[in-house]
Design a protein around this motif. Structure first.
Motif, PDB file in Angstrom:
ATOM      1  N   ALA B 147       0.586  -1.380   0.046  1.00 43.65           N
ATOM      2  CA  ALA B 147      -0.027   0.458   0.503  1.00 43.65           C
ATOM      3  C   ALA B 147       0.820   1.739   0.019  1.00 43.65           C
ATOM      4  O   ALA B 147       0.578   2.644  -0.547  1.00 43.65           O
ATOM      5  CB  ALA B 147      -0.925  -0.358   1.348  1.00 43.65           C
ATOM      6  N   PHE B 150       1.471   2.637  -3.348  1.00 42.09           N
ATOM      7  CA  PHE B 150       0.835   2.405  -4.163  1.00 42.09           C
ATOM      8  C   PHE B 150      -0.018   4.079  -3.368  1.00 42.09           C
ATOM      9  O   PHE B 150      -1.670   3.670  -3.066  1.00 42.09           O
ATOM     10  CB  PHE B 150      -0.129   1.410  -4.756  1.00 42.09           C
ATOM     11  N   PRO B 151       0.154   4.929  -3.182  1.00 42.09           N
ATOM     12  CA  PRO B 151      -1.083   5.449  -2.018  1.00 42.09           C
ATOM     13  C   PRO B 151      -2.384   5.505  -2.960  1.00 42.09           C
ATOM     14  O   PRO B 151      -2.493   6.094  -2.066  1.00 42.09           O
ATOM     15  CB  PRO B 151      -0.136   6.992  -1.900  1.00 42.09           C
ATOM     16  N   GLY B 155      -3.285   2.497  -1.256  1.00 39.87           N
ATOM     17  CA  GLY B 155      -3.090   3.200   0.229  1.00 39.87           C
ATOM     18  C   GLY B 155      -4.106   3.547   0.269  1.00 39.87           C
ATOM     19  O   GLY B 155      -3.883   4.480   1.423  1.00 39.87           O
ATOM     20  N   ALA B 156      -4.487   4.099  -0.850  1.00 40.94           N
ATOM     21  CA  ALA B 156      -6.088   4.971  -0.756  1.00 40.94           C
ATOM     22  C   ALA B 156      -7.372   4.840   0.861  1.00 40.94           C
ATOM     23  O   ALA B 156      -6.691   3.686   0.720  1.00 40.94           O
ATOM     24  CB  ALA B 156      -6.746   5.057  -1.514  1.00 40.94           C
ATOM     25  N   PRO B 157      -6.808   5.941   1.656  1.00 36.10           N
ATOM     26  CA  PRO B 157      -7.434   5.605   2.951  1.00 36.10           C
ATOM     27  C   PRO B 157      -8.548   4.838   2.937  1.00 36.10           C
ATOM     28  O   PRO B 157      -8.825   4.150   3.962  1.00 36.10           O
ATOM     29  CB  PRO B 157      -7.907   6.770   3.243  1.00 36.10           C
ATOM     30  N   GLY B 158      -9.310   4.772   2.088  1.00 35.93           N
ATOM     31  CA  GLY B 158     -11.429   4.001   1.603  1.00 35.93           C
ATOM     32  C   GLY B 158     -10.464   2.261   1.325  1.00 35.93           C
ATOM     33  O   GLY B 158     -10.431   1.396   2.197  1.00 35.93           O
ATOM     34  N   ILE B 160      -7.779   0.945   2.083  1.00 28.75           N
ATOM     35  CA  ILE B 160      -6.437   0.164   3.111  1.00 28.75           C
ATOM     36  C   ILE B 160      -8.033  -0.507   3.835  1.00 28.75           C
ATOM     37  O   ILE B 160      -7.743  -1.431   4.512  1.00 28.75           O
ATOM     38  CB  ILE B 160      -5.547   0.988   3.922  1.00 28.75           C
ATOM     39  N   GLY B 161      -8.938   0.429   4.699  1.00 27.82           N
ATOM     40  CA  GLY B 161      -9.391  -0.100   5.644  1.00 27.82           C
ATOM     41  C   GLY B 161     -10.271  -1.367   5.330  1.00 27.82           C
ATOM     42  O   GLY B 161     -10.597  -2.231   6.109  1.00 27.82           O
TER      43      GLY B 161
ATOM     44  N   GLN C 355       3.407   5.610   3.824  1.00 26.54           N
ATOM     45  CA  GLN C 355       1.711   5.347   4.164  1.00 26.54           C
ATOM     46  C   GLN C 355       2.090   6.391   5.071  1.00 26.54           C
ATOM     47  O   GLN C 355       0.687   7.016   5.298  1.00 26.54           O
ATOM     48  CB  GLN C 355       1.817   4.207   4.753  1.00 26.54           C
ATOM     49  N   ARG C 424      -6.027  14.057  -0.172  1.00 23.14           N
ATOM     50  CA  ARG C 424      -6.262  13.144   1.126  1.00 23.14           C
ATOM     51  C   ARG C 424      -5.895  13.511   1.758  1.00 23.14           C
ATOM     52  O   ARG C 424      -5.264  14.501   2.426  1.00 23.14           O
ATOM     53  CB  ARG C 424      -5.575  12.127   0.895  1.00 23.14           C
ATOM     54  N   PHE C 586     -11.524   5.701  11.682  1.00 25.39           N
ATOM     55  CA  PHE C 586     -11.708   4.935  10.274  1.00 25.39           C
ATOM     56  C   PHE C 586     -13.159   5.525   9.066  1.00 25.39           C
ATOM     57  O   PHE C 586     -13.262   5.479   7.828  1.00 25.39           O
ATOM     58  CB  PHE C 586     -13.139   3.637  10.756  1.00 25.39           C
ATOM     59  N   GLY C 589     -11.443   7.250   6.845  1.00 22.13           N
ATOM     60  CA  GLY C 589     -10.794   6.195   5.172  1.00 22.13           C
ATOM     61  C   GLY C 589      -8.712   6.645   6.073  1.00 22.13           C
ATOM     62  O   GLY C 589      -8.325   5.634   5.321  1.00 22.13           O
ATOM     63  N   TYR C 591      -7.087   3.272   8.445  1.00 19.09           N
ATOM     64  CA  TYR C 591      -6.851   1.919   9.271  1.00 19.09           C
ATOM     65  C   TYR C 591      -5.858   2.353  10.416  1.00 19.09           C
ATOM     66  O   TYR C 591      -5.180   2.202   9.433  1.00 19.09           O
ATOM     67  CB  TYR C 591      -7.135   0.979   8.624  1.00 19.09           C
TER      68      TYR C 591
END
Lengths: 510, 216, 634
Positions: B147, B150-151, B155-158, B160-161, C355, C424, C586, C589, C591
């Motif tokens: 991740a 490949f942000p 790695g995008a927040p959604g 990765i969750g 990250q 982001r 969460f 977005g 985690y």
């Protein structure tokens, strides 16, 4: 994109897991300053070895020599015993002299020659009462002063053991030299606790971390840095000696570029470690910053240990004093007894530190500058050595004429009968009372308005943080030497290993 | 009752199996530490992360090795029914056996041979674990690992969750599978027999009538 | 060389002496008139252009909007800057005030030269001389002499003194042609040359100049005193000082271990203007990556120094503001951390560095804790007996201005923040300040503390109606614990009092505002390095952040509408009435391994595993029983 780092890391851990445990001791190698500490020899209990009555100090030494046959020979070759020093080239003559404590001038008690009996209380021998006439034997060495428990042994006039010392008990207590042994003389130089050095006083005999990182926080001994072999103790005392080949320096144990931050590491070729890591001298005990002999002998000034004593004159003491900063390449000039002075030409420099901005071996050092107003001959224009201690001395008669006349007898410096006082300065580079990073100087202590450095006096156009340093401004001779230091080689001090030492600085110019 | 020994598992299959078993257990343990660091504060978080990542590589390599081996050796056929109708019938019989017959001491309904070692329930379970759960777990794990590089996508927040949640679901599923799997090993002729077989490769074949015992 | 001097502020010693002129362009030492910077500074600099290119003058007054359309969502806001956008931190400035009141109340925070206060010229001296007298300046602005505020500032340089009252307005015939009328300030003529010139020691603004209004700035080794008059210190605990916290005179808990400086950039000799530089400063300004051609690293076509000195832009580089659309046009003009620092060179030890960099602002780890108190809530539902809002602080035991109070420090709350639309969100440290206030009138506006005091206080104490409702112990005064509207009855009582005092339909309003924390940075030694600081069940983002110790019943503060912060966690009340913000990253977005988990999923997973254990145990048990039975039978 995908870097090889996680794969490499993963593989590494994998290997570790599969049983080939990679040795984990990254410490313990050259990076660890502790690796440079000498192993401490276990103390041999001498209690059972010492037998029979010991009449005097020389008896003790003779007994020591039975088991340590070379000890006195070794000791008698050291500056600690000879109070001599390296051969010095006297300007304008072919004469080579040895300059050391026995004949050097300082600006505290001025000179030892007329006052030998008193001064040799701090000599590692016994019986030296006449500077010029003494023929020591191996038994003249005083082993106990450096090896006995200082609670059992102390010296008196002539360097003899004091009358109330139990020599057997003292001899039984001997062991490796400890902080007390060194401290009893070096912490009280100049006539009292902390007087002379500014970075050495009795607090260092049992220091806490606030006083000194090495000895307080890490419990180190003097001899951990001044690593002694054959009784030769390395180190450099600009107050009495001339340039020596035995500099003890931080880089003996520490990486020349020890900081996490390269910005700081780029200082180390030009700024001595001591400059930032000894932010103040005299942490707890006051040190004497100036001494005015001209007021001595008066009854109208109230006596106070820290401001005025009738026998000595007026003083200024300071604690947590901010040092002065000077270039220093490891050598210093030397004002010799009999050197002509110009009383109107500003303070006489007794031991000026050598080095300037152009000298790649010179770094900026913290220095205690001690100023003194001391007697000189107004006809011959040289500094005089008074007899202060003993019969007819100034401390008993308060008569300068008499003290200076008596001084002539031992110093050999003709006294015209006319004296006055003139200001002198001595430089004492600071190397003890080292502080850790939490207490070290910060950028703004030097590189800000009202900072500690006088950039112009040091040879810069202005603050090098803004204008660039001596390398960028082409101010240094042999810039390649500085570049080497920037790449991580330890700075080397200038030394004179062989032959006579000049008494004036060799100026380096760009 | 006659006894003869059948060579059930090749050394490669056994090495593959035990490597997989060991790494899955280590991953479950280290993953639990990463999931709840304070609950297992006696194990350092960063060490658990390192162990998890490293053992995951081992598992991945093992999985690739295993898959290749199974394909080349043809053993992969073990995971697929030859005839769907038979499979469904046997599946039912096997379920009936686990749900009833096993308590009555009934014989195993499906014969186990070196060519056909899995009963239909095993086959279905293993196929879904090996070809469903494990790849999913490996893929989400690798994706979480990649991740940072490949942000914008992984790695995008959604993303990765979602990956982390799928990975957690997979972890719990593996936990349940391991429990069931270990239990089922006790359903051989003797309690230890199946484990011994997986270590030595040899299975003691026991004949009753014309049916064969089957392990889990 | 000149560039260097500009860059270092060495210009302080370079500026030539200046002849102080009045608005009539005549030397003030001859006329006795107030100094005019438009004339004095206008002799060499384009004073009008400078005033026209200065956010400090405009304060977004040039960007006012219709009531009800402000981005804040508050119906009473008329814009985005101080004076047009209400703030509980400066509650007495309510948007839409008449010019005189506005000047009196906002004037102390204005440098002048804008449309807000035509009587106040831009006060160059406040920022460009070494020791401006701000107190004298404020006194003149609030005392009805705004035209003298500039002159008063010079008292700090010893150039002027108050004229004795009986001599004000006296006409003196000078030695020259003119007649001098003495104003409220007189010039110390011995400091001026015969031509009226004087060395003002003008130079680039120092950090201390900025600190006059913006918060605690300190240098040198003397004792550091927190300046809560400065908004930055009050709202975010901002202290800009190179001093080590351990060496500080403040009573900070555990400070022996804090060998770090208050701010590493101050320690490394940076001044405010090194980051917040003039946007046409030729040495500092660099076109942003967005507009600079991709092939060009450096554009040499800079403004000539002479042109810059003639027309230096007084719009300063700024980052992004967590609250409001303050000075929006300049957003992100400042160099951000990564524009000066190469984090990849120093974070090799950090797993998942990319990250982390993508998810966290540098400040999140490099401002792990704030060691200066900051506001946690401003309660304008009541006033203290002194007529001030009831404020609560975080990070201190006791009153923050009392040097004996123990400063415990506080951990900023990490909130996702979207600086640029579409970007982001990044976790960035913030303070959250909760406020409660009365809204009344038509159109509805907040009742400021001055108006509230008039209604609730009477003589030396509280109005009897207020006392009756709130004075539980009957002491005749209100203690700290009594100064809260924690029941419906108390709310109604104060509401009734306000209605009686003439306010139309007073209702309570509560909101929370986020303040970004970007100062007080520390280097690697004291930055967060321990994984479990965040990656743990009780990690930083998992623990609640106190909003207010008490709020009126039933009220839940909402984030003011114009913030770029995502406040998508829950606001909850504890049993003792405290209001807590609980993050839920969460939802934005994020985690976090070790912290984030869906408890439902984990419960389900655990149930599956436990269920398996029981199911298998049952199955095994039945097998065992069956075997027993069979053995018995056989």
């Amino acid at each position: 994109m995908i870097s090889s780092k996680p794969l490499a890391a993963g593989t590494g851990v994998l290997i570790a897991l599969m049983g080939a445990l990679i040795g984990g001791s990254a410490l313990g190698g050259d990076d660890n300053p502790r690796a440079h500490l000498p192993a401490h020899a276990p103390k041999t209990d001498h209690a059972a070895l010492i037998q029979g009555a010991l009449e005097n100090g020389e008896d003790v030494t003779r007994m020591c020599l039975e088991c340590h046959p070379n000890a006195s020979k070794e000791m008698m070759a050291t500056d600690h015993f000879t109070w001599g020093g390296q051969p010095v080239q006297v300007p304008g003559s072919d004469e080579v002299v040895h300059i050391g404590k026995r004949n050097a001038l300082n600006n505290f008690c001025i000179g030892v020659q007329p006052n030998m009996g008193m001064c040799v209380k701090c000599h590692v021998g016994q019986g030296w009462t006449d500077e010029a006439h003494w023929e020591p034997t191996e038994a003249s060495v005083d082993c106990l002063v450096c090896h006995a428990d200082t609670k059992t042994y102390w010296k008196t006039i002539g360097g003899w053991p004091a009358a109330d010392v139990d020599l057997v008990a003292a001899a039984k207590s001997v062991g490796p030299t400890n902080r007390d042994n060194c401290g009893q003389c070096h912490a009280t130089g100049g006539g009292g606790d902390g007087v002379k050095h500014g970075d050495l006083d009795n607090t260092l005999r049992n220091p806490n971390a606030r006083i000194d990182a090495h000895m307080g926080k890490h419990g180190m001994l003097c001899t951990d840095c001044h690593q002694t072999a054959h009784h030769q103790i390395p180190g450099m005392n600009n107050g009495t000696s001339m340039a020596q080949s035995s500099h003890v320096q931080c880089e003996d144990c520490h990486d020349p570029r020890p900081h996490r931050d390269d910005r700081l590491n780029n200082h180390t070729a030009t700024v001595a470690c001591e400059t930032c890591h000894i932010p103040h001298m005299a942490v707890d005990t006051p040190t004497k910053m100036s001494w005015d002999w001209s007021t001595a002998g008066r009854d109208d000034i109230p006596e106070d240990h820290y401001t005025y004593m009738k026998i000595k004159g007026s003083f200024v003491y300071e604690t947590m004093a901010v040092p002065q900063y000077k270039w220093y390449n490891g050598t210093n000039g030397r004002h010799l007894a009999g050197d002509i002075i110009d009383p109107s030409g500003g303070p006489v420099q007794m031991n000026p530190l050598c080095g300037n901005i152009a000298d790649p071996q010179a770094r900026i050092w913290p220095v205690k500058v001690h100023r003194s107003n001391q007697p000189y001959d107004t006809v011959h224009n040289y500094l005089l050595i008074p007899k202060t201690w003993g019969e007819g001395g100034f401390w008993t008669e308060f008569d300068w004429q008499k003290a200076l006349t008596l001084g002539e007898l031992t110093s050999g410096l003709a006294y015209s009968g006319h004296y006055d006082f003139t200001w002198t300065e001595m430089d004492w580079p600071l190397a003890h009372m080292v502080q850790t990073e939490e207490k070290a100087l910060q950028c703004t202590d030097c590189h800000a308005e009202g900072g500690r450095m006088d950039w112009e006096a040091l040879g810069y156009d202005g603050d090098p943080a803004i204008l660039g340093g001596r390398l960028q401004n082409d101010l240094v001779a042999h810039p390649e030497q500085l570049r080497e230091a920037l790449e991580g080689s330890a700075p080397k001090y200038k030394t004179y290993d062989d032959g006579p030492v000049p008494t004036v600085c060799e100026e380096v110019t760009r | 009752m006659s006894k003869n020994m059948v060579y059930m598992y090749t050394p490669w299959e056994r090495i593959w199996h035990w490597t997989q078993a060991g790494s899955i257990l280590t991953l479950l343990a280290s993953g639990l530490v990463v999931h709840m660091p304070r609950t297992f504060s006696f194990i350092p978080f960063d060490a658990a992360v390192d162990v998890h990542n490293a053992v995951a590589i081992l598992l991945l390599v093992n999985a690739v090795f295993g898959f290749t081996y199974y394909v080349i050796s043809g053993s992969i056929k073990q995971y697929f029914p030859r005839h769907l109708g038979d499979h469904l019938r046997d599946f039912y019989a096997q379920a009936l056996y686990y749900g009833y017959g096993i308590f009555m001491g009934a014989p195993h309904p499906v014969q186990k041979t070196a060519e056909r070692r899995f009963n239909p329930i095993q086959m279905t379970t293993y196929a879904s674990v090996m070809m469903g759960l494990l790849p999913m777990q490996l893929a989400t794990g690798v994706a979480l690992w990649l991740a940072p590089y490949f942000p914008e996508t992984l790695g995008a927040p959604g993303a990765i969750g979602v990956l982390a949640l799928l990975h957690t679901v997979g972890a719990w599923s593996f936990g349940a599978f391991v429990l069931g799997h270990v239990y089922m090993t006790t359903t051989g002729h003797t309690v230890m027999q199946n484990i011994v077989t997986m270590i030595t490769g040899w299975e003691e074949e026991e004949h009753h009538d014309d049916h064969k015992e089957v392990q889990a | 060389m000149i560039a260097l001097l500009l860059a270092t502020g060495a210009l302080a010693g370079m500026h030539p002496p200046v002849t102080l002129l009045g608005a009539d362009w005549l030397p003030v030492v001859e006329t006795g008139a107030p100094v005019s910077t438009a004339a004095t500074c206008g002799q060499c600099h384009d004073a009008a252009w400078i005033a026209g290119h200065s956010y400090h003058s405009a304060m977004d007054f040039d960007r006012q909007v219709e009531a009800g359309t402000a981005p804040s969502g508050r119906p009473w806001d008329l814009g985005t800057g101080p004076g047009t956008r209400w703030s509980p931190l400066l509650d007495e400035v309510v948007p839409g005030m008449d010019a005189a009141t506005l000047q009196e109340r906002l004037g102390p925070y204005l440098v002048g030269g804008g449309s807000i206060s035509p009587d106040m010229e831009m006060n160059c001296f406040l920022c460009h001389t070494p020791s401006p007298d701000n107190a004298a300046r404020v006194e003149d602005i609030q005392g009805g002499h705004p035209e003298w505020a500039l002159t008063a500032t010079l008292q700090g340089l010893g150039l002027v003194h108050h004229t004795p009252p009986d001599q004000v307005g006296v006409e003196v015939t000078g030695e020259g042609e003119g007649t001098l009328t003495t104003g409220i300030w007189s010039y110390n003529l011995d400091r001026f040359s015969p031509e009226g010139a004087v060395d003002l020691q003008l130079g680039q603004p120092t950090s201390e100049n900025c600190g006059v209004c913006h918060g605690t700035v300190h240098s040198g080794n003397d004792a550091l005193l927190l300046d809560f008059g400065g908004r930055g210190t009050r709202s975010a605990g901002r202290v800009f000082s190179p001093q080590r916290i351990a060496s500080s005179s403040l009573n900070v808990a555990g400070k022996e271990a804090l060998g770090r400086a208050w701010d590493v950039h101050a320690e490394r000799m940076l001044e405010c203007t090194d980051c917040h530089y003039s946007l046409n400063h030729p040495a500092y300004y660099q076109e942003s990556d967005d507009t600079r051609p991709a092939y060009l690293r450096f554009d040499g076509r800079k403004l000539a120094l002479s042109d810059y000195l003639y027309r230096p832009s007084h719009d300063f580089a700024k980052g992004y503001s967590a609250q409001g659309h303050l000075a929006e046009g300049r957003d992100g003009s400042m160099r951000a951390c990564a524009d000066c620092h190469d984090a990849s060179a120093t974070h090799e030890w950090l797993p998942y560095a990319d990250q982390h960099f993508a998810a966290l602002a540098c400040e999140s780890c490099h401002i792990p804790e704030v060691y200066s108190p900051a506001l946690s809530s401003v309660d304008l539902s009541l006033v203290t007996a002194a007529g001030e809002p009831v404020v609560h602080w975080r990070g201190v035991e006791g009153i923050p201005t009392d040097p004996a109070s123990l400063v415990t420090g506080w951990r900023p709350v990490l909130l996702p923040r979207v600086d640029r639309p579409g970007a982001r969100p990044k976790l960035t440290p913030h303070n959250l300040i909760t406020s409660v206030s009365w809204i009344a009138g038509e159109p509805a506006k907040p009742i400021d503390s001055l108006a509230l005091s008039e209604a609730l206080l009477q003589g030396q104490g509280y109005h009897p109606d207020v006392l009756k409702a709130l004075d539980a112990d009957g002491s005749g005064s209100l203690s700290e614990g009594e100064l809260v509207l924690d029941t419906e009855a108390k709310v109604s009582a104060v509401q009734a009092r306000l209605t009686a005092a003439g306010f139309v339909n007073p209702t309570l309003h509560t909101e929370v505002e986020a303040f970004g924390i970007h100062h007080g940075v520390t280097g690697s030694g004291y930055a967060t390095k321990e994984c479990t600081t965040c990656h743990a069940e009780d990690g930083r983002t998992g623990v609640g952040f106190l909003l207010a110790a008490a709020l009126p019943p039933g009220m839940t503060p909402a984030l003011v509408g114009d913030s770029n912060v995502l406040l998508d966690g829950e606001v909850t009340r504890t049993d003792d009435g405290a209001v807590i913000y609980q993050s839920n990253l969460f939802r934005s977005g994020f985690y976090l391994f070790g912290q984030d988990r869906l408890s439902l999923l984990d419960i389900f997973g655990l149930l599956t595993v436990v269920g398996s254990v029981f199911g298998l145990a049952g199955h095994g048990g039945l097998r065992y029983l069956g075997a027993l039975k069979r053995r018995k039978r056989s």
